[in-house]
Design a protein around this motif. Structure first.
Motif, PDB file in Angstrom:
ATOM      1  N   GLN A  23      23.423  16.912  55.349  1.00 27.42           N
ATOM      2  CA  GLN A  23      22.725  17.577  54.127  1.00 27.42           C
ATOM      3  C   GLN A  23      23.565  18.559  53.199  1.00 27.42           C
ATOM      4  O   GLN A  23      23.222  19.741  53.018  1.00 27.42           O
ATOM      5  N   LEU A  24      24.638  17.998  53.153  1.00 25.97           N
ATOM      6  CA  LEU A  24      25.686  19.128  52.253  1.00 25.97           C
ATOM      7  C   LEU A  24      25.632  18.684  50.645  1.00 25.97           C
ATOM      8  O   LEU A  24      24.813  17.851  50.133  1.00 25.97           O
ATOM      9  N   ASP A  25      26.271  19.673  50.011  1.00 24.05           N
ATOM     10  CA  ASP A  25      25.981  19.535  48.256  1.00 24.05           C
ATOM     11  C   ASP A  25      27.259  18.531  48.110  1.00 24.05           C
ATOM     12  O   ASP A  25      28.138  17.994  48.783  1.00 24.05           O
ATOM     13  N   PHE A  51      30.174  16.882  50.264  1.00 28.73           N
ATOM     14  CA  PHE A  51      30.525  15.487  50.420  1.00 28.73           C
ATOM     15  C   PHE A  51      31.856  15.266  49.842  1.00 28.73           C
ATOM     16  O   PHE A  51      32.594  14.321  50.933  1.00 28.73           O
ATOM     17  N   PHE A  95      26.660  10.247  47.254  1.00 27.67           N
ATOM     18  CA  PHE A  95      25.747  11.235  47.130  1.00 27.67           C
ATOM     19  C   PHE A  95      24.534  11.003  46.247  1.00 27.67           C
ATOM     20  O   PHE A  95      23.429  11.296  46.548  1.00 27.67           O
ATOM     21  N   ARG A 104      21.492   4.826  57.604  1.00 27.40           N
ATOM     22  CA  ARG A 104      22.895   5.338  57.135  1.00 27.40           C
ATOM     23  C   ARG A 104      23.681   5.533  58.540  1.00 27.40           C
ATOM     24  O   ARG A 104      24.892   5.286  58.433  1.00 27.40           O
ATOM     25  N   GLN A 127      24.353  24.463  55.081  1.00 29.19           N
ATOM     26  CA  GLN A 127      23.504  23.823  54.250  1.00 29.19           C
ATOM     27  C   GLN A 127      23.052  24.838  53.270  1.00 29.19           C
ATOM     28  O   GLN A 127      22.539  25.835  53.637  1.00 29.19           O
ATOM     29  N   GLU A 130      24.289  26.781  50.896  1.00 31.22           N
ATOM     30  CA  GLU A 130      25.218  27.796  50.492  1.00 31.22           C
ATOM     31  C   GLU A 130      26.329  27.158  49.781  1.00 31.22           C
ATOM     32  O   GLU A 130      26.823  26.039  49.897  1.00 31.22           O
ATOM     33  N   LEU A 131      26.916  28.083  48.810  1.00 32.32           N
ATOM     34  CA  LEU A 131      28.214  27.745  48.354  1.00 32.32           C
ATOM     35  C   LEU A 131      29.470  28.380  48.961  1.00 32.32           C
ATOM     36  O   LEU A 131      29.425  29.688  49.105  1.00 32.32           O
ATOM     37  N   LEU A 148      24.123  24.403  44.914  1.00 32.46           N
ATOM     38  CA  LEU A 148      24.187  23.251  44.471  1.00 32.46           C
ATOM     39  C   LEU A 148      22.881  22.548  44.902  1.00 32.46           C
ATOM     40  O   LEU A 148      22.382  22.494  46.187  1.00 32.46           O
ATOM     41  N   PRO A 149      22.237  21.251  44.298  1.00 36.21           N
ATOM     42  CA  PRO A 149      21.361  20.492  45.137  1.00 36.21           C
ATOM     43  C   PRO A 149      22.057  19.774  46.159  1.00 36.21           C
ATOM     44  O   PRO A 149      23.237  19.552  46.082  1.00 36.21           O
ATOM     45  N   VAL A 150      21.353  19.743  47.369  1.00 37.32           N
ATOM     46  CA  VAL A 150      21.961  19.006  48.514  1.00 37.32           C
ATOM     47  C   VAL A 150      21.480  17.790  48.832  1.00 37.32           C
ATOM     48  O   VAL A 150      20.236  17.432  48.189  1.00 37.32           O
ATOM     49  N   TYR A 151      22.070  16.888  49.434  1.00 41.43           N
ATOM     50  CA  TYR A 151      21.490  15.750  49.837  1.00 41.43           C
ATOM     51  C   TYR A 151      20.143  15.766  50.621  1.00 41.43           C
ATOM     52  O   TYR A 151      20.543  16.446  51.772  1.00 41.43           O
ATOM     53  N   LYS A 152      19.165  15.275  50.217  1.00 41.07           N
ATOM     54  CA  LYS A 152      18.005  15.375  51.166  1.00 41.07           C
ATOM     55  C   LYS A 152      17.460  13.879  51.625  1.00 41.07           C
ATOM     56  O   LYS A 152      17.132  13.221  50.568  1.00 41.07           O
ATOM     57  N   SER A 153      17.558  13.609  52.692  1.00 43.09           N
ATOM     58  CA  SER A 153      16.729  12.389  53.204  1.00 43.09           C
ATOM     59  C   SER A 153      15.411  12.358  53.135  1.00 43.09           C
ATOM     60  O   SER A 153      15.032  13.479  53.684  1.00 43.09           O
TER      61      SER A 153
END
Lengths: 207, 207, 207
Positions: A27-29, A33, A77, A86, B147, B149-150, B197-202
């Protein structure tokens, strides 16, 4: 474009996709990625180039590789959710990337005139180190070291095949294709049919 | 002393302190403190120098860097208990070290005349790799990959800022200060206000 | 054969055995044994050679090292079960490998005319990095960082001893033997009698 370059690009592209899939599981941004994609896609070849003292490193000489890895991260992404599993996609794509990368590593080392031992090792390092770093950094059990699967062994067999082919004076492009084919078939057979070498089994549990 | 040198020393000093704080959380002895401090403080720049084929590596050319990291480890060994929360101190000091190190990495790559892509990457590598190795070696979840955080993203934005500034003919020292400022502000904003930033969320959990 | 070469071979052999024992605990196959054995046995020296810009890397210059590590892996694959406790065997063999490797690293750096600081660091890196990578890759708590044991500290003391001996004009072979002896005695004393330096203890638990 030579076959080695093509193999290099293919392995970078597919390994980058696997890196991005691992990033999606963590779950990174988007920048995360791209970071994991680059680490996975360029890591093995970078270690190979450092060990062989190739200057500059392949992706500093030609930043297109970075663009390929970054683009793969961007696409995944936004599309990773289309994969039904996945993890399954990751494992199978990784098997193709492994085959391409082993052949690319073998090709580079052959081109520099190294001995068979070093050629085999460079194939194994190029193929296995990127995925190993990907998994260690995000804290997953490395695919490379999964019990009862052929991974390093597939890389070894593929790289050895290329050397045997060269010994019988097969031309390099065919030797590299044989290398990729043997690597992939062994890895895929291991995933599909459970092919494996005997593993060490201790009678009592870990002592 | 040039600005790049100053940034390098600052990042080494502050990263060494974070390494020593991590060592205190792992309850190591004084030599262990110095080891983790050096790995953290010198790791990113070492990878940068290896990739760019700079010879000798910066801390072999000038062992004062080792002295700074070792001294920081010594001081923290005896004073870490004064921090009310060592984890909080670690995270905030790390944000300053990151800003200094990204700017130092960018400065080195600019000085060698590299293209913007490589300059940005060297900033990110110098900034992120030391902390990443610190956390992987002691088995903590890497700060770099937390997750929501920048971190890498802050490094990327800072390094990109320096390139944009250079494009508009800003002089290098100002470009580097802008780089450090943008990196730190984004990281600090992320820690304080939860910027991300938006993170990937499954949708379903990990599959 | 010089003493440095002999120390190098000894450390490669014994570290390879420890790598194979770790591979046996992770239940890998024969190629996995060889991979972990090579990573452990050659890792520290490889990092040393990259940092010192020695070309080619020692095991590319002389692939016999690879043969030694591979042979050790093969033998251990078939015989690991004879050890009553593989963990105990691993820890004690590791102590010998550490002593040989620190002395070999010191010998290489002395031979290149480096300053005492760099000589000590190269001893520590050659001694500690292979085992550290072995443990990180298989996901075990690194031996190098075990609380309340002398490991890095033993390496440091051994490498410092060699420097002190050189300062008093002791000939290099004797300085290297003193280095190996001090390293091993401290490590063995730590394992047997619990020798340790004071460690950092926080009053409240981790904060």
């Amino acid at each position: 474009m030579t076959l080695v370059t093509l193999l290099d690009y293919s392995s970078v592209l597919v390994f980058a996709v696997t890196g991005a899939l691992v990033a999606s599981r963590a779950q990174l941004d988007l920048v995360g990625f791209a970071f994991i994609a680059c680490l996975t896609a360029l890591g093995g070849g970078t270690i190979r180039d450092l060990l062989l003292d190739r200057n500059p490193i392949f992706w500093i000489a030609n930043p297109t590789y970075l663009g390929v890895a970054g683009a793969a991260a961007l696409v995944i992404f936004f599309t990773a959710h289309i994969f039904e599993s996945r993890l399954r996609a990751l494992i199978w794509l990784d098997s193709f990337a492994l085959a391409f990368a082993v052949a690319a590593g073998v090709g580079v080392a052959l081109g520099l005139g190294h001995s068979p031992t070093i050629v085999i090792l460079m194939g194994m390092i190029t193929g296995c180190m990127g995925g190993l770093m990907r998994d260690v950094v995000v804290g997953e059990v490395p695919l490379v070291l999964k019990q009862g699967e052929l991974y390093i062994t597939a890389a070894f067999a593929g790289a050895a095949t290329a050397n045997i082919a060269k010994f019988y004076l097969v031309e390099t492009p065919f030797a590299l294709l044989a290398c990729a084919a043997v690597t992939w078939v062994l890895r895929a057979g291991s995933l599909t049919f459970g092919w494996h070498l005997p593993v060490y089994k201790s009678t009592p549990p870990k002592s």
